[in-house]
Design an enzyme around this catalytic site. Structure first.
Site: not given
Length: 480
Positions: A288, A315
């Site tokens: 991602c 994150h």
């Protein structure tokens, strides 16, 4: 002179009424012709009237004024009268092109613009897709594939493969697909046939297959052949492990939703997806974070040159962390994800070079896991070859987000109020926060938000479409 409340309400109701008239036109174009309509990249298929009006307001970023619903309604009505084949049509851009041409006859204009797909067969042979693993990414991929489903769709979700967790496993799987704490309820209906081990989602019949060994599944027994298997488990990341899928009957190719090891191609759609050849039976969709930062880094490197830089990822926590302190084979990840910021490693900076070789050796990276369930941020601290300013960088990236062939990957926003939850459900790989940009000569700091679940899943679908040669032609063609 300011509008009166009565005038403002009347204008709103006119726009809403026009949007309501668009809904059956948008649905029929998608269902009968495989035509996906959008406004500057914002899909209109399955949108409510309010969602369509909101998409029109987004057009202000492009032209400085709101797109008139009367113009787009007229264009959709004209499209409905054409015998179209499968296509992806940006109606906002067509409206602007039509206006720039001095408003010639709309039907004649569209016949010229869309000539390659007028009279073309709408029906195409769909490619079977199997989701191996049904976790966070697997379920979002299922939602996206079901949402794309039509008789003319290029991809067809046929099955999911999981290890059986309980006697009522399929009911629990369907429930997790139906309800999601982050992304909300499934938009539609879901029913379960326990006897035949199938889930019916908005007319898409999904076979649930239980297996512990990818090589032993016989997909042809379920009418599945030449399928693309999307492996969401992360258990295997090399050719040997993922090659087990190719030994199963009915499998043609494999896509890994994690960074691949060794010489495996790590694909970031929009950057290097054209490098996939027919001989590539196993490829990776990278991570991602790699998908979020690579398009922005390419754009910056192309215009200003990147000497070196550091990528710090803030994150959201993931399933591999512990809710409370417990043993974990990784450093620090054993500490409570819900209570701590956790420094951890990321290979995203190095992985960029696999998709963008010109940045090899120029980037370092690290990550901090934080107590949020979704949406992350990448902070790009770069030294450039060419001096620039905040305004120049922002205008450049804003332009790319609206008009370039990286429009599906890069988004741009300027708002003093946005926070991470505002980006849940973003379909772009990354969103540049223009107000946070810092530029000092050759030193540049960029902040890029990304929905590390849904934005990434959209990138995965784009790679699958490319592997299957299933993406419809785009009108107007995207600019370089």
């Amino acid at each position: 002179m300011p509008k009166s409340p009565e005038t403002a309400l009347e204008n709103w109701m006119d726009r809403e009424a026009a949007a309501e008239q668009m809904i059956p036109l948008i649905g029929a174009l998608h269902r009968n012709h495989g035509v996906v309509t959008s406004i500057h990249g914002r899909r209109l298929v399955h949108k409510s009237a309010l969602g369509i009006v909101k998409a029109h307001r987004y057009a202000r970023q492009h032209s400085g004024e709101e797109l008139a619903t009367t113009d787009t309604l007229a264009l959709l009505q004209a499209l409905a009268g054409l015998d179209l084949g499968a296509a992806s049509i940006d109606i906002a851009k067509l409206v602007l092109r039509h206006q720039a041409a001095g408003r010639p006859d709309l039907d004649a204009f569209l016949r010229e613009e869309l000539a390659p797909v007028i009279g073309a067969s709408a029906s195409i042979e769909p490619t079977d897709v199997v989701l191996y693993g049904f976790g966070r990414i697997g379920r979002l991929l299922a939602r996206l594939l079901v949402d794309h489903e039509s008789p003319n769709a290029g991809l067809r979700l046929r099955a999911i493969v999981v290890r059986k967790g309980s006697d009522n496993d399929i009911v629990k799987r369907a429930s997790l697909l139906r309800r999601d704490s982050v992304h909300g309820p499934f938009d539609g209906t879901i029913s379960v046939d326990e006897e035949n081990s199938t889930i019916l989602a908005n007319g898409t019949l999904i076979q649930v297959i239980y297996s512990n060994d990818p090589a032993t599944v016989d997909y042809t027994a379920y009418g599945i052949d030449n399928a693309i298997v999307v492996d969401n488990t992360g258990r295997w990341r090399d050719f040997d492990g993922l090659g087990q899928h190719l030994r199963a009957k009915g499998v043609a190719r494999v896509l890994l939703t994690a960074p691949g090891k060794g010489d495996m191609k790590n694909i970031v759609h929009g950057i290097n997806h054209e490098s996939i050849t027919d001989a590539d039976t196993i490829v990776s969709a990278a991570s991602c974070t790699t998908n979020a930062i690579t398009p922005v880094l390419k754009a910056l490197n192309d215009k200003f040159g990147v000497v070196h830089g550091h990528v710090e990822t803030v994150h959201s926590y993931t399933n591999d962390q512990n809710l409370i302190d417990n043993f974990h084979k990784g450093d620090r990840r054993g500490r409570s994800a819900a209570l701590n910021m956790v420094i951890t490693e990321t290979g995203a900076a190095k992985a960029v070079a696999k998709a963008l070789p010109e940045l090899a050796g120029k980037l370092t990276g690290n990550a901090i896991r934080v107590p949020t369930p979704d949406v992350s941020m990448a902070i790009l601290n770069l030294t450039l070859e060419t001096e620039t300013t905040k305004d120049e960088v922002n205008q450049y990236l804003r332009g790319l987000s609206l008009n370039s062939n990286l429009r599906q990957q890069i988004d741009y926003i300027e708002s003093p109020e946005v926070v991470s939850t505002d980006f849940v459900g973003s379909r772009r790989a990354g969103v540049v926060d223009g107000l946070a940009t810092i530029s000092n000569g050759k030193n540049l700091v960029l902040y890029v938000w990304y929905d590390n679940e849904f934005g990434y899943s959209n990138q995965v679908i784009r790679v699958v479409e490319h592997m299957a040669n299933a993406h419809p032609r785009v009108f107007p063609p995207r600019e370089a």
